[in-house]
Structure formats: structure tokens, C-alpha cells
Design a protein around this motif. Structure first.
Motif, short mmCIF file in Angstrom:
data_model
loop_
_atom_site.label_atom_id
_atom_site.label_comp_id
_atom_site.label_asym_id
_atom_site.label_seq_id
_atom_site.Cartn_x
_atom_site.Cartn_y
_atom_site.Cartn_z
N THR A 190 -4.90 15.25 7.44
CA THR A 190 -5.43 13.89 7.60
C THR A 190 -4.29 12.88 7.69
O THR A 190 -3.30 12.96 6.96
N SER A 250 -3.76 8.97 7.19
CA SER A 250 -4.45 7.80 6.63
C SER A 250 -3.44 6.82 6.07
O SER A 250 -2.28 7.15 5.82
N THR A 265 -9.43 11.85 9.77
CA THR A 265 -9.63 12.97 8.85
C THR A 265 -9.45 14.31 9.56
O THR A 265 -10.11 14.58 10.57
#
Length: 308
Positions: free
Chosen positions: A51, A53, A115
């Protein structure tokens, strides 16, 4: 790791700061120049399905405001053909809308997450082709005003298990009645921190040999058909013998690949755009500086166990 990016819009000014989650603990990858082989950049490193982020922080100068038509962040994987930009291609493109049209004042934070995003290929920085992953932040401006756009690169590496079959390389080289040698390398598939082990055996020597070298050559093939280009470069040169050998002499070969950090894994037909092959080149130089060589392809891979 964080990147502070200063951006100027017409009639106002703002700054963009992109901060990745877990940046301080994240491993990094060093990017090398494909021509000088010197270090040119260091990027945060991600796995193939990890992921991505973090947060985008946009600040408008005090007392100013910024009208916009929306703010978004994109995760992009692209193959860039440096000699033919029209042949470049984005193979991954994901978008997250951060804010609807409005007016920005002060400072605002926008969390984002892609994700378990698939990252199918390794990052590669070559002579004629580059494969990169990056985040692109866009503040869309009203018509006739340029958008505010900034890109933030990252690196991706795939790790592999040891190949089940790893044959030795054995070959004979003869030059009429002047020279006859046998050479052997223990493995044909090596990880990036491996050691090239082998030996060279002289069956017949009737020329004066000054030295013997082992080279690693990289051949980058980009494009297809009439648009294909090939670039061959010598990444490593290691002297394994100095002086003239005699008949029956055996010379050991021991070359540490970790000494050459610009090596990459072997790549085959990546996104139908490019391939990268590696070769061991055994070179003998006589007293008249004539060169005799024999080349053999090897397969390089990044080991899952040692992270190289």
C-alpha cells in the motif's frame, strides 16, 4: 521521508508537502546514472503489492487565496522511451479525488491511500528507456490558468527465490595453433550480491599474453521493429591475470558483484517495451594489445533472502 515541493500559481502562491506513511522507517533505493554509473537519486522503496499512503499538505501564503477546480492525486506507473516520447506508455494509473472545486486559504491536509496497489515491474533507469512509479498531485485551476502539478518518484523492487536449475558454464576457445583455453563458471544465474566463481585453464599458449580481464556487459534493447534501439555498456572490468601464462596453468576467477551497485536484474520484454540482458566477457590482451574475447550470457536476479 517527505518531500517539500514549492509551487507557484498565477496571482497567488502555494506550497505542496507530500509525506508518506512510515517514511522514517522505510528502506530506500539508490538510483544510478545509466552512463556514468554514479549515484543520482535515492527514493523510498516499495514492494510489488504494498500500500502507498500518506498525506498531501497544501499551504497558501497568509493573506492570499487560491481558487481551484478540484485537487487530486494519482499513482502512476509508466515506461518512458527517452528517444521517442510518443512511444511512452502508462501501464498503471489510479486516481484519488482529494477535494471538490473551491477556494483554498491557509493550510489543509489531505490523507490518501492506494491500497495494495499492484506494481508489476521493477523501477529501471536506462540509457534509452526509464520505468518509473510516481505520485502526481494536481491542483486544477480555472480555464486559461495553468494547473499546479508536481510529481514525486518512488522505487519498486521485486524479490525472487533462488532458481531451481542453475547450470555451470563451460566453454573452449581456440585460435588456430596459437591459443587453446577452457573456462568454467560455477553458475549461470547469480543474485546481485553473488560472486562469480570459476577458472580458466590454458591447454596451449603460443602467444605472449599481457593480461586477462573479466567484464560484465549490459545490453539494453528498447522498442520494436524499425524503432528498436540497442545499447551495450561495460559495467564492470576486473583483472584476473597479469603476465603471460604457461601451458597447463589454471587461473582462478573470483569476482564480487556487490562491488558494482549499478547492476540490475535481467529483464525480459517488460510491458512489451524493453529488455535488459547481461553477459560475462572474458578478454585476453597480448603484448601487441590485440584483444581476444569470449562472451556468455548470464541471468541476474534480486534475492529475497538477503534483500539484494
Amino acid at each position: 521521508m517527505q518531500s517539500a515541493l514549492s509551487l507557484l500559481g498565477l496571482g497567488s502562491s502555494c506550497s505542496v508537502l507530500l509525506v508518506l506513511d512510515g517514511a522514517e522507517e522505510r528502506k530506500t533505493a539508490v538510483i544510478y546514472s545509466p552512463t556514468s554509473h554514479k549515484r543520482v537519486d535515492e527514493l523510498p522503496l516499495f514492494g510489488e503489492t504494498e500500500t502507498v499512503s500518506g498525506k498531501v499538505v497544501i499551504s497558501v501564503r497568509e493573506g492570499k487565496s487560491l481558487q481551484h477546480m478540484g485537487i487530486r492525486i494519482e499513482f502512476i506507473g509508466a515506461v518512458e522511451m527517452l528517444y521517442d516520447r510518443e512511444s511512452s506508455q502508462e501501464f498503471t494509473s489510479l486516481v484519488r479525488e482529494l477535494e471538490d472545486p473551491g477556494i483554498l486559504t491557509g493550510t489543509k491536509q489531505y490523507p490518501f491511500a492506494f491500497t495494495q496497489v499492484e506494481k508489476a515491474y521493477d523501477t529501471y533507469n536506462g540509457v534509452n528507456v526509464r520505468l518509473r512509479y510516481f505520485l502526481r498531485v494536481t491542483v486544477e485551476r480555472p480555464p486559461y490558468i495553468p494547473n499546479i502539478v508536481k510529481e514525486y518518484d518512488m522505487a519498486v523492487a521485486h524479490f525472487q527465490e533462488e532458481p531451481q536449475v542453475n547450470n555451470t558454464i563451460r566453454m573452449e576457445v581456440g585460435i588456430e595453433d596459437s591459443l587453446h583455453i577452457e573456462f568454467e563458471y560455477k553458475k549461470s544465474k547469480l543474485h546481485l550480491s553473488d560472486v562469480v566463481l570459476g577458472k580458466v585453464y590454458f591447454l596451449q599458449v603460443r602467444i605472449k599474453i599481457k593480461r586477462m580481464e573479466l567484464e560484465i556487459k549490459r545490453r539494453e534493447s528498447a522498442g520494436t521493429g524499425v524503432h528498436a534501439v540497442n545499447e551495450t555498456d561495460t559495467l564492470a572490468k576486473f583483472e584476473i591475470m597479469d603476465g603471460s601464462p604457461v601451458r597447463g596453468e589454471s587461473i582462478p576467477v573470483r569476482m564480487f558483484l556487490s562491488a558494482y551497485p549499478s547492476l540490475t536484474p535481467t529483464y525480459k520484454n517488460i510491458n512489451n517495451k524493453f529488455s535488459v540482458k547481461y553477459f560475462l566477457n572474458l578478454v585476453l590482451v597480448d603484448e601487441d594489445d590485440r584483444r581476444y574475447f569470449k562472451q556468455h550470457e548470464i541471468f541476474l536476479w534480486r534475492a529475497a533472502t538477503n534483500g539484494n
